[in-house]
Design a protein around this motif. Structure first.
Motif, PDB file in Angstrom:
ATOM      1  N   GLN A   2      69.597  65.303  29.623  1.00 13.47           N
ATOM      2  CA  GLN A   2      68.681  64.651  29.061  1.00 13.47           C
ATOM      3  C   GLN A   2      67.418  64.683  29.953  1.00 13.47           C
ATOM      4  OE1 GLN A   2      67.555  59.684  29.438  1.00 13.47           O
ATOM      5  NE2 GLN A   2      70.215  60.135  29.343  1.00 13.47           N
ATOM      6  N   LYS A   3      66.840  64.190  29.248  1.00 10.49           N
ATOM      7  CA  LYS A   3      65.408  64.489  30.434  1.00 10.49           C
ATOM      8  C   LYS A   3      64.255  64.084  29.507  1.00 10.49           C
ATOM      9  CE  LYS A   3      63.468  68.275  32.488  1.00 10.49           C
ATOM     10  NZ  LYS A   3      62.591  69.643  32.338  1.00 10.49           N
ATOM     11  N   ASN A   4      62.547  63.513  29.942  1.00  7.14           N
ATOM     12  CA  ASN A   4      61.359  63.011  29.235  1.00  7.14           C
ATOM     13  C   ASN A   4      60.866  64.309  29.236  1.00  7.14           C
ATOM     14  OD1 ASN A   4      61.896  60.345  29.258  1.00  7.14           O
ATOM     15  ND2 ASN A   4      62.081  60.267  31.081  1.00  7.14           N
ATOM     16  N   PHE A   5      60.278  64.012  28.429  1.00  8.77           N
ATOM     17  CA  PHE A   5      59.119  65.137  27.975  1.00  8.77           C
ATOM     18  C   PHE A   5      57.547  64.654  27.283  1.00  8.77           C
ATOM     19  CE2 PHE A   5      63.323  67.572  27.089  1.00  8.77           C
ATOM     20  CZ  PHE A   5      62.295  68.270  28.153  1.00  8.77           C
ATOM     21  N   LYS A  31      66.485  74.850  21.696  1.00 10.01           N
ATOM     22  CA  LYS A  31      67.204  75.614  20.308  1.00 10.01           C
ATOM     23  C   LYS A  31      67.128  74.417  19.361  1.00 10.01           C
ATOM     24  CE  LYS A  31      68.793  80.332  20.740  1.00 10.01           C
ATOM     25  NZ  LYS A  31      68.613  80.647  21.882  1.00 10.01           N
ATOM     26  N   LYS A  32      66.747  74.569  18.347  1.00 10.35           N
ATOM     27  CA  LYS A  32      67.321  73.034  17.544  1.00 10.35           C
ATOM     28  C   LYS A  32      68.698  72.523  17.765  1.00 10.35           C
ATOM     29  CE  LYS A  32      67.226  71.941  12.527  1.00 10.35           C
ATOM     30  NZ  LYS A  32      66.813  70.612  12.151  1.00 10.35           N
ATOM     31  N   ASP A  33      69.937  73.577  18.029  1.00 14.65           N
ATOM     32  CA  ASP A  33      71.371  73.215  17.862  1.00 14.65           C
ATOM     33  C   ASP A  33      71.243  73.112  19.153  1.00 14.65           C
ATOM     34  OD1 ASP A  33      71.663  74.427  15.668  1.00 14.65           O
ATOM     35  OD2 ASP A  33      72.824  76.573  16.639  1.00 14.65           O
ATOM     36  N   SER A  34      70.489  72.613  20.087  1.00 12.33           N
ATOM     37  CA  SER A  34      70.670  72.664  21.677  1.00 12.33           C
ATOM     38  C   SER A  34      70.224  71.188  21.528  1.00 12.33           C
ATOM     39  CB  SER A  34      70.597  73.140  22.890  1.00 12.33           C
ATOM     40  OG  SER A  34      70.543  74.358  22.920  1.00 12.33           O
ATOM     41  N   LEU A  35      69.066  70.278  20.815  1.00 10.39           N
ATOM     42  CA  LEU A  35      68.367  69.240  20.577  1.00 10.39           C
ATOM     43  C   LEU A  35      69.265  68.517  19.551  1.00 10.39           C
ATOM     44  CD1 LEU A  35      65.956  67.490  21.618  1.00 10.39           C
ATOM     45  CD2 LEU A  35      65.230  67.738  19.079  1.00 10.39           C
ATOM     46  N   GLN A  36      70.218  66.898  20.861  1.00  8.13           N
ATOM     47  CA  GLN A  36      71.324  65.889  19.914  1.00  8.13           C
ATOM     48  C   GLN A  36      70.391  64.990  19.564  1.00  8.13           C
ATOM     49  OE1 GLN A  36      74.474  67.214  19.787  1.00  8.13           O
ATOM     50  NE2 GLN A  36      73.440  68.891  20.236  1.00  8.13           N
ATOM     51  N   GLY A  37      69.269  64.648  20.052  1.00  7.48           N
ATOM     52  CA  GLY A  37      68.225  63.709  18.692  1.00  7.48           C
ATOM     53  C   GLY A  37      66.965  63.453  20.651  1.00  7.48           C
ATOM     54  N   PHE A  38      66.625  61.866  20.225  1.00  5.74           N
ATOM     55  CA  PHE A  38      65.090  61.480  21.020  1.00  5.74           C
ATOM     56  C   PHE A  38      64.621  60.589  20.573  1.00  5.74           C
ATOM     57  CE2 PHE A  38      62.475  63.797  17.179  1.00  5.74           C
ATOM     58  CZ  PHE A  38      61.712  63.283  17.251  1.00  5.74           C
ATOM     59  N   PHE A  39      64.723  60.249  21.831  1.00  4.21           N
ATOM     60  CA  PHE A  39      63.170  58.732  20.555  1.00  4.21           C
ATOM     61  C   PHE A  39      62.293  58.538  21.677  1.00  4.21           C
ATOM     62  CE2 PHE A  39      66.859  56.743  24.198  1.00  4.21           C
ATOM     63  CZ  PHE A  39      66.485  56.657  25.126  1.00  4.21           C
ATOM     64  N   LEU A  56      52.308  62.010  23.396  1.00  3.34           N
ATOM     65  CA  LEU A  56      53.973  61.007  23.568  1.00  3.34           C
ATOM     66  C   LEU A  56      54.535  61.945  24.997  1.00  3.34           C
ATOM     67  CD1 LEU A  56      55.140  62.205  19.849  1.00  3.34           C
ATOM     68  CD2 LEU A  56      54.528  59.494  20.614  1.00  3.34           C
ATOM     69  N   THR A  57      55.710  60.557  24.743  1.00  2.00           N
ATOM     70  CA  THR A  57      56.348  60.812  26.493  1.00  2.00           C
ATOM     71  C   THR A  57      58.084  60.374  25.037  1.00  2.00           C
ATOM     72  OG1 THR A  57      55.239  60.005  28.062  1.00  2.00           O
ATOM     73  CG2 THR A  57      57.781  60.193  28.713  1.00  2.00           C
ATOM     74  N   ILE A  58      59.005  61.182  25.213  1.00  2.00           N
ATOM     75  CA  ILE A  58      60.076  61.336  24.740  1.00  2.00           C
ATOM     76  C   ILE A  58      60.945  61.844  25.829  1.00  2.00           C
ATOM     77  CG2 ILE A  58      59.213  61.886  22.219  1.00  2.00           C
ATOM     78  CD1 ILE A  58      60.896  64.656  22.834  1.00  2.00           C
ATOM     79  N   ASN A  59      62.191  61.356  25.411  1.00  2.00           N
ATOM     80  CA  ASN A  59      63.662  61.548  26.234  1.00  2.00           C
ATOM     81  C   ASN A  59      64.471  62.225  24.485  1.00  2.00           C
ATOM     82  OD1 ASN A  59      65.705  60.708  27.380  1.00  2.00           O
ATOM     83  ND2 ASN A  59      65.190  58.820  27.594  1.00  2.00           N
ATOM     84  N   ALA A  60      64.537  62.850  25.710  1.00  3.10           N
ATOM     85  CA  ALA A  60      65.381  64.509  24.721  1.00  3.10           C
ATOM     86  C   ALA A  60      66.631  64.282  25.432  1.00  3.10           C
ATOM     87  CB  ALA A  60      64.352  65.729  24.494  1.00  3.10           C
ATOM     88  N   PHE A  61      67.679  64.693  24.401  1.00  2.00           N
ATOM     89  CA  PHE A  61      68.991  65.077  24.564  1.00  2.00           C
ATOM     90  C   PHE A  61      69.483  66.036  24.482  1.00  2.00           C
ATOM     91  CE2 PHE A  61      70.885  60.611  25.820  1.00  2.00           C
ATOM     92  CZ  PHE A  61      69.046  59.972  25.551  1.00  2.00           C
ATOM     93  N   ASP A  63      71.940  69.059  24.458  1.00  2.00           N
ATOM     94  CA  ASP A  63      73.093  69.568  24.765  1.00  2.00           C
ATOM     95  C   ASP A  63      74.209  68.961  25.488  1.00  2.00           C
ATOM     96  OD1 ASP A  63      73.060  72.474  23.878  1.00  2.00           O
ATOM     97  OD2 ASP A  63      72.204  72.997  25.756  1.00  2.00           O
ATOM     98  N   GLU A  64      73.828  67.392  24.779  1.00  2.00           N
ATOM     99  CA  GLU A  64      74.217  66.351  25.694  1.00  2.00           C
ATOM    100  C   GLU A  64      74.484  65.312  24.434  1.00  2.00           C
ATOM    101  OE1 GLU A  64      73.828  63.285  28.056  1.00  2.00           O
ATOM    102  OE2 GLU A  64      72.363  64.717  28.674  1.00  2.00           O
ATOM    103  N   PRO A  65      75.550  64.737  24.335  1.00  2.00           N
ATOM    104  CA  PRO A  65      75.492  63.178  22.559  1.00  2.00           C
ATOM    105  C   PRO A  65      73.529  61.922  22.983  1.00  2.00           C
ATOM    106  CG  PRO A  65      77.262  63.672  24.629  1.00  2.00           C
ATOM    107  CD  PRO A  65      77.088  64.464  24.840  1.00  2.00           C
ATOM    108  N   TYR A  66      73.310  62.557  21.765  1.00  2.00           N
ATOM    109  CA  TYR A  66      72.231  61.190  21.922  1.00  2.00           C
ATOM    110  C   TYR A  66      72.592  59.939  21.762  1.00  2.00           C
ATOM    111  CZ  TYR A  66      69.186  58.469  19.594  1.00  2.00           C
ATOM    112  OH  TYR A  66      67.809  57.962  19.254  1.00  2.00           O
ATOM    113  N   ILE A  67      72.132  58.821  22.975  1.00  2.00           N
ATOM    114  CA  ILE A  67      72.265  57.757  22.859  1.00  2.00           C
ATOM    115  C   ILE A  67      70.923  57.190  23.231  1.00  2.00           C
ATOM    116  CG2 ILE A  67      73.058  55.997  24.376  1.00  2.00           C
ATOM    117  CD1 ILE A  67      74.557  58.615  25.955  1.00  2.00           C
ATOM    118  N   LYS A  68      71.257  56.113  21.730  1.00  2.00           N
ATOM    119  CA  LYS A  68      70.367  55.664  21.545  1.00  2.00           C
ATOM    120  C   LYS A  68      69.540  54.439  22.870  1.00  2.00           C
ATOM    121  CE  LYS A  68      68.083  52.958  17.568  1.00  2.00           C
ATOM    122  NZ  LYS A  68      66.839  53.051  18.161  1.00  2.00           N
TER     123      LYS A  68
END
Ligand SMILES: Cc1cc2nc3c(=O)[nH]c(=O)nc-3n(C[C@H](O)[C@H](O)[C@H](O)COP(=O)(O)OP(=O)(O)OC[C@H]3O[C@@H](n4cnc5c(N)ncnc54)[C@H](O)[C@@H]3O)c2cc1C
Length: 542
Positions: A2-5, A31-39, A56-61, A63-68
Motif C-alpha cells: 500500500q503506497k502513497n503516490f 500493471k492494471k491487474d496489480s492495482l486493487q484500488g485507490f483513494f 493529487l496524492t493517492i493511496n494505492a493498493f 497486489d494487496e486487497p483494497y481497504i477503503k
C-alpha cells in the motif's frame, strides 16, 4: 503493497476516478491487474503556470486487497437517562458540535434556539429575499444550523491548532457531506446540501436522547453567588442545568446588551468591515486560469487578496465562486450583506467580502465626525459595545441609502475608486435589488479610502480584476464578533460565572464553521472533565 503516490495531472485527467486510474497506471508503469484500488488523500489545483495542473496524492493498493479509507465512526451514547445535562444556547456549528461531543461522553444536551428548524427557516429567507421583510428571529444568521446553514459551507480554517479539523470534516461526512471534503485543499459543501446535513445532526442528537427546543430565546439569567441558577426564555420558561454553553453567534446583540446591563464582563473586540464585490465569474476564471473559457474540467475559480493600505489590512473574506450575495440582516432598518454558493457553484457571478480592519480610534473618530448619539453615552470610548454600535451605525446608513426593503446601495468598481456615481449598474445576484449610490456617503471615510487604494492594488495583482463590470455592494459588516465574552484560559468559564461557558464565534473564539465547531467540541470536553471531577467533590460546577 500500500503506497502513497503524488501525481500531477491535467484537469481532464483528474476529473473522474477512471481517468485518474488511467493516468496513474500510465505514469507509474504499474500493471492494471496489480492495482486493487485507490483513494485520494489530497487534491489541489495549481494555476500558477500557463496551463492549470491538478496535484493529487493517492493511496494505492498494489497486489494487496483494497481497504477503503477508515474515517473513524463516532460512538454516540444513549443519554436519555444521563445524570448530567448541559444547556446549550444556540444551534449553530458551535452548539451542534458541542451537543454531539457531549453525547459521545454520556452527557445529555438540551439545545435552545431562538430561530426555527432549517425547513421552516427557508420560508423566512424567501420573504426577506422577495419581499424585503426580515424576521428578527429567523433569517440568514438565526435559526437551526446557525449563520453557516445557508452559506457556501467553506470548510477551511486557519485555526488548525485549535482542534482536530479532520475530525470535524469526518463528522460532516458522516452526516451526509461528500467524501471529497476530506481531501480537497479548499473543501466546501454548498447551501443546497447543508440543511440536510444539519437535519441529520439534529436527528442523531434527538435519537441519542438530546433535546431541541426551537423558537425559544434566552432573555435573562438568574444568578446566585458566582453561578447561573437558571435561564429565562422569551416564552417565560425557567430552565436549569449543570452547565450552560453560550453559543449565540456574532449577531446576538441582545446577548451583549444583557451582559452589559447585568454588569457582567465583556470586552471590545476589533473587527473588520467593508463591502461585498461581485464580478462575472468568467472574469475571475479567465484571470486565475489564464484562458478565455474555463471549460468543464475546472471548478469556478476563487481568489484570496490582501493589501496593506497606510498600515491598515484590507483583505478578501468569504469568497464565493458561482455564488449569490445574500441579505444577512437580523433587524429591520439595518442592511448587511454576505455570500453563499450552491454545491456546484454554478451561478454566473463570483462574490467576495472586501473588508478593512477597524480599531478603537477609527470607531471613536467616526462617531465624533458624524456627531452620533453614541457620543452622549458616558465613557463611550471604553464601552465594550463600541464596535457593535459602530457596526450598527454603518448598517443603518446602508439601509437608508438603499431606500428601504433591503435594496442595497451599490456602485461600479472603477466609479467607486474615481468618486463617480454609476449611471447604470450591471446585473447582480443580490435578490432584493441594488440601487446606484455614491458609497462615500455610506461608508466611513477611512474605510472608503482604504478600499479605493486596495482595489487599485488588487488590479495589479490580478490583471482584469479592477473593472467597471464589477459591482460593489454595501455593507459587509458581520465578519466576526464586535464583542468578546471572556473566559478563563483553562476552565473556559466566564470569569464571574463558574457554570457559564462562552463559546464559538459570538464569544470571540472562532471565525467560521470549522473553528466554531472545534470550539464547541473543546468546551464540551472541558465541561465533561469538570463534571467528572465534580463527582468527587459535590454537585454543582462552582
Ligand atoms: C451568509 C453567510 C455565509 C457564510 N459562509 C461561511 C462559509 O462559507 N464558511 C465558513 O466557515 N463560515 C461562513 N459563515 C460564517 C459562519 O456561519 C459562522 O462563523 C459560524 O456559523 C459561527 O458559528 P457559531 O455556532 O459560533 O454561531 P452561529 O452560527 O451564529 O449560531 C448561533 C446561533 O445562536 C442562536 N441564538 C442567538 N441568540 C440566541 C438566544 N438569545 N437564544 C437562543 N438562541 C440564540 C442563533 O439563532 C444561531 O442559530 C457565513 C455566515 C453567513 C451569515
Amino acid at each position: 503493497m500500500q503506497k502513497n503516490f503524488s501525481l500531477q495531472l491535467s484537469p481532464e485527467q483528474a476529473f473522474s476516478h477512471p481517468a485518474i486510474e488511467e493516468a496513474f497506471l500510465q505514469q507509474s508503469g504499474i500493471k492494471k491487474d496489480s492495482l486493487q484500488g485507490f483513494f485520494i488523500t489530497r487534491k489541489n489545483i495549481d494555476a500558477r503556470g500557463k496551463h492549470p495542473r491538478v496535484n493529487l496524492t493517492i493511496n494505492a493498493f498494489i497486489d494487496e486487497p483494497y481497504i477503503k479509507g477508515n474515517y473513524g465512526e463516532m460512538g454516540f451514547k444513549d443519554v436519555r437517562n444521563a445524570n448530567d445535562s448541559v444547556l446549550i444556547i444556540g444551534a449553530g456549528p458551535a452548539g451542534l458540535f458541542a451537543a454531539l461531543k457531549l453525547i459521545e461522553q454520556g452527557i445529555k444536551p438540551v439545545i435552545i434556539e431562538r430561530g426555527k428548524d432549517v425547513r421552516a427557516r427557508r420560508r423566512d429567507l424567501a420573504v426577506l429575499n422577495k419581499g424585503g421583510i426580515v424576521n428578527p428571529e429567523s433569517n440568514y444568521c438565526f435559526g437551526e444550523g446557525g449563520a453557516g446553514t445557508y452559506s457556501d459551507g467553506k470548510l477551511y480554517t486557519r485555526s488548525n491548532k485549535r482542534g482536530n479539523v479532520q475530525r470535524i470534516l469526518n463528522l460532516f461526512m458522516q452526516f451526509g457531506a461528500e467524501e471529497k471534503i476530506l481531501y480537497e485543499a479548499h473543501p466546501h459543501i454548498g447551501t443546497n446540501k447543508l440543511p440536510h446535513i444539519i437535519t441529520a445532526m439534529r436527528e442523531q442528537i434527538q435519537s441519542s436522547g438530546g433535546i431541541f427546543l426551537f423558537e425559544k430565546k434566552l432573555i435573562d439569567f438568574r444568578i446566585s453567588n458566582d453561578h447561573i441558577e437558571s435561564i429565562i426564555t422569551s416564552d417565560g420558561d425557567i430552565l436549569k442545568a449543570d452547565a450552560f454553553i453560550l453559543a449565540t453567534g456574532h449577531s446576538a446583540r441582545d446577548i451583549f446588551l444583557l451582559f452589559h446591563q447585568k454588569k457582567l464582563l465583556i470586552e471590545q473586540k476589533p473587527f473588520a468591515l467593508g463591502v461585498r464585490i461581485e464580478h462575472p465569474q468568467q472574469i475571475i476564471d479567465s484571470i486565475q486560469y489564464h484562458c478565455a473559457v474555463r471549460g468543464q474540467y475546472l471548478p469556478p475559480a476563487s481568489y484570496s487578496l490582501i493589501e496593506q493600505v497606510d498600515s491598515k489590512g484590507v483583505f478578501s473574506f468569504c469568497m464565493c465562486p458561482g455564488g449569490i450575495i445574500a441579505p444577512a440582516s437580523t433587524s429591520p432598518g439595518e442592511l448587511v450583506v454576505n455570500g453563499w454558493s450552491p454545491s456546484k457553484r454554478n451561478n454566473p457571478f463570483a462574490n467576495s467580502g472586501i473588508v478593512v480592519q477597524v480599531n478603537n480610534h477609527d470607531a471613536i473618530n467616526h462617531f465624533k465626525k458624524t456627531g452620533s448619539e453614541v457620543l452622549k453615552q458616558k465613557n463611550f470610548e471604553t464601552s465594550p459595545l463600541l464596535f457593535m454600535y459602530f457596526q450598527q451605525a454603518i448598517e443603518t446608513a446602508a439601509y437608508n441609502a438603499g431606500g428601504g426593503n433591503f435594496i442595497a446601495p451599490a456602485q461600479r468598481m472603477i466609479d467607486f475608486v474615481n468618486n463617480k456615481t454609476s449611471t447604470a449598474l450591471p446585473g447582480c445576484s443580490y435578490l432584493p435589488g441594488i440601487s446606484s449610490v455614491d458609497l462615500s456617503n455610506v461608508l466611513p471615510s477611512f474605510i472608503h479610502q482604504s478600499l479605493q487604494k486596495a482595489f487599485a492594488g488588487f488590479g495589479k495583482k490580478m490583471r482584469g480584476y479592477f473593472t467597471n463590470e464589477a459591482v460593489i455592494v454595501a455593507t459587509e459588516s458581520r465578519t466576526s464578533s464586535p464583542v468578546r465574552i471572556p473566559r478563563h484560559e483553562r476552565t473556559l468559564q466566564h470569569p464571574q460565572l463558574k457554570n457559564l461557558y462562552p463559546c464559538g464565534e459570538g464569544a470571540g473564539y472562532a471565525g467560521g464553521i470549522v473553528s466554531a465547531a472545534m470550539d464547541g467540541e473543546r468546551v464540551a470536553s472541558t465541561i465533561t472533565e469538570q463534571l467528572h471531577a465534580r463527582l468527587h467533590k459535590g454537585r454543582a460546577l462552582h
